[in-house]
Design an enzyme around this catalytic site. Structure first.
Site, PDB file in Angstrom:
ATOM      1  CG  PHE A 157      -1.672   1.164   0.920  1.00 40.78           C
ATOM      2  CD1 PHE A 157      -3.097   1.015   0.560  1.00 40.78           C
ATOM      3  CD2 PHE A 157      -2.393   2.358   1.549  1.00 40.78           C
ATOM      4  CE1 PHE A 157      -4.145   1.757   0.071  1.00 40.78           C
ATOM      5  CE2 PHE A 157      -2.897   2.803   2.056  1.00 40.78           C
ATOM      6  CZ  PHE A 157      -3.699   2.881   1.224  1.00 40.78           C
ATOM      7  CG  ASP A 204       0.809  -1.158   8.089  1.00 41.97           C
ATOM      8  OD1 ASP A 204      -0.377  -1.953   7.812  1.00 41.97           O
ATOM      9  OD2 ASP A 204       0.940   0.140   6.937  1.00 41.97           O
ATOM     10  CE1 TYR A 261      -9.194   3.543   5.874  1.00 38.96           C
ATOM     11  CE2 TYR A 261      -8.550   4.890   7.686  1.00 38.96           C
ATOM     12  CZ  TYR A 261      -8.699   3.830   5.851  1.00 38.96           C
ATOM     13  OH  TYR A 261      -6.638   4.345   5.291  1.00 38.96           O
ATOM     14  CE  LYS A 262      -7.665  -0.711   5.145  1.00 42.94           C
ATOM     15  NZ  LYS A 262      -5.603  -0.054   5.440  1.00 42.94           N
ATOM     16  NE  ARG A 280      -8.998  -4.699  -1.377  1.00 46.84           N
ATOM     17  CZ  ARG A 280      -8.446  -3.479  -0.768  1.00 46.84           C
ATOM     18  NH1 ARG A 280      -7.197  -3.619  -0.449  1.00 46.84           N
ATOM     19  NH2 ARG A 280      -9.196  -2.541  -0.726  1.00 46.84           N
TER      20      ARG A 280
HETATM   21  C1  LIG Z   1      -5.387   0.660   5.012  1.00 41.68           C
HETATM   22  C2  LIG Z   1      -3.905   1.183   5.008  1.00 41.68           C
HETATM   23  C3  LIG Z   1      -3.133   1.896   5.249  1.00 41.68           C
HETATM   24  C4  LIG Z   1      -4.017   3.446   5.716  1.00 41.68           C
HETATM   25  O1  LIG Z   1      -2.772   4.892   5.316  1.00 41.68           O
HETATM   26  P1  LIG Z   1      -3.938   6.063   6.778  1.00 41.68           P
HETATM   27  O2  LIG Z   1      -3.372   7.309   6.279  1.00 41.68           O
HETATM   28  O3  LIG Z   1      -4.988   5.393   7.854  1.00 41.68           O
HETATM   29  O4  LIG Z   1      -5.114   6.447   5.351  1.00 41.68           O
HETATM   30  C5  LIG Z   1      -1.280   2.399   5.777  1.00 41.68           C
HETATM   31  N1  LIG Z   1      -1.427   1.397   5.259  1.00 41.68           N
HETATM   32  C6  LIG Z   1      -1.748  -0.376   4.604  1.00 41.68           C
HETATM   33  C7  LIG Z   1      -0.621  -1.087   4.678  1.00 41.68           C
HETATM   34  C8  LIG Z   1      -2.690  -0.115   4.535  1.00 41.68           C
HETATM   35  O5  LIG Z   1      -3.633  -1.055   4.263  1.00 41.68           O
END
Ligand SMILES: *Cc1c(COP(=O)(O)O)cnc(C)c1O
Length: 413
Positions: free
Chosen positions: A127, A198, A223-224, A372
């Site tokens: 990500f 992470d 939020y997930k 997905r």
């Molecule tokens: C969803 C996600 C984020 C989210 O980052 P925000 O700063 O909270 O928007 C970060 N890293 C990974 C790997 C994710 O899947």
């Protein structure tokens, strides 16, 4: 084994010990929601909690609520609750800021703990925010830091004695593949490398044992799978043994030892609170806390079992019913190696996903070619999987996905 029919999966729902949790969510009747890995659904308890916190605590209580309703310790309290989901101790987790900002804070802390070294090691294809933050830090700190970004396959073997900190994601956002946290942490420690995990796609999705893995630091998303609401704050974890040695870089007033002394000189708070920066978004944290409470009421092992079974069913049905349309499995076949999602590659992935969404089956698309589907075990039913794959087969056989409106790219995919 013959092909499954709908009665078989309805029976699976009737036998499902997790089925009762669906009632706790406000899910529209006319959709099949398979995107809880991107934005979790609204718990019914959150609706009530928000009404109370807005009218009662903010409206009537006003400034008094910092004390009377304990707003001041919400970040710590919610962090302590999240600790119970990820194998951490109370006092090691705090809710604050976004995942991106927490990555920045922890990278700085880790660099300071390993001052002789300058390499930050991480992976490409993750990500993007994770590598963007590393790149920003590299630019900001000039020669002090070198970003070393390698592919998913090669990064772990590149752990070496010049690396200060390794930033790793436990569950990959596209493939759902799970990294071995304990093994990678052990290998990193052998070379004196500090690891930041992470947990964005892990928390509330798979069983996580940070202290069992002797993890140093971690970040995670609200939020997930925690169903904390759009843009919910994230959290960070720092192992007890490190906290007192961490020098905060974002030295905001709320991370001060005595914020209400309004002193001119910054001194870090003694505990995990030193990672706080500015005033917390109380409304958002209240929503997150309600989501976390609901997650805590479920047994993580049963959640995991169900998510694995949902994924297995999805893959089996796509093989059985969509075999002639070139869907290529993009997640591990083995449920033990896969988080709570399945993904498939298809050259026409974008319009196919748009056609699914138009029919009420909500997953998402990740460029360049990935469909997905998130399988949050608290509210996804086996029958949802059956119906989603039936609709997918219909869209493919009718050619519905070819409509021009499904080919127009939206900003959010
Ligand atoms: C969803 C996600 C984020 C989210 O980052 P925000 O700063 O909270 O928007 C970060 N890293 C990974 C790997 C994710 O899947």
């Amino acid at each position: 084994m013959g092909a499954l029919d709908r009665r078989d999966v309805v029976q699976m729902d009737l036998d499902d010990p997790m089925a009762r949790f669906r009632e706790a969510f406000a899910i529209p009747n006319d959709i099949i929601y398979l995107d809880g890995n991107s934005l979790g659904v609204l718990p019914k308890a959150t609706i009530e909690r928000m009404a109370t916190v807005i009218s009662g605590e903010w409206g009537d209580g006003l400034i008094r609520s910092w004390t009377d309703h304990d707003w001041i310790s919400m970040q710590r309290r919610t962090g302590d609750k999240i600790a119970g989901l990820i194998g951490a101790r109370p006092g090691e987790v705090i809710v604050a800021d976004s995942v991106s900002v927490n990555i920045f804070k922890l990278l700085c802390a880790a660099l300071n703990l390993n001052p002789e070294r300058r390499v930050i090691l991480s992976e490409t294809g993750n990500f993007p925010t994770d590598v963007y933050i590393i790149q920003g830090l590299e630019r900001f700190l000039g020669g002090r830091v070198e970003a070393r970004l390698l592919s998913y396959e090669t990064v772990v073997d590149a752990i070496s004695e010049d690396v200060a900190v390794l930033l790793m994601t436990q569950v990959h956002y596209k493939t759902g593949r799970i990294r071995n946290m304990a093994e990678i942490t052990r290998r990193a420690h052998e070379k004196g490398v500090i690891v930041i995990w992470d947990l964005s796609h892990s928390t509330g999705s798979i069983e996580v044992d940070l202290n069992g893995a002797k993890a140093d630091f971690a970040v995670g998303c609200g939020y997930k799978y925690l169903n904390g609401g759009p843009g919910a704050p994230g959290f960070l974890f720092a192992a007890e043994r490190h906290i007192e040695r961490c020098e905060p870089v974002l030295t905001g007033w709320l991370g001060h030892k005595d914020p209400f002394d309004f002193n001119d000189i910054y001194r870090p708070a003694t505990g995990i609170e030193r990672f706080l920066v500015g005033s917390p978004p109380i409304l958002s944290i209240a929503a997150l806390e309600a989501g976390v409470d609901l997650m805590l009421s479920a047994d993580m092992r049963s959640c995991r079992q169900k998510a694995m079974a949902l994924g297995h069913l999805f893959i089996r049905l796509v093989e059985e019913r969509c075999g002639s349309w070139d869907f290529e499995l993009a997640c591990p076949q083995d449920a033990g190696e896969r988080g709570s999602q399945v993904s498939f590659r298809h050259a026409e992935g974008y319009p196919i996903m748009q056609a699914l969404i138009a029919r009420g089956v909500i997953g998402d698309f990740r460029a360049p070619d990935l469909l997905r589907f998130g399988l949050a075990p608290l509210y996804v039913r086996y029958a949802d999987i059956f119906d989603a794959v039936s609709i997918l087969a219909e869209i493919m056989s009718s050619g519905e996905w070819k409509k021009p409106e499904y080919h127009r790219r939206k900003t959010v995919t």
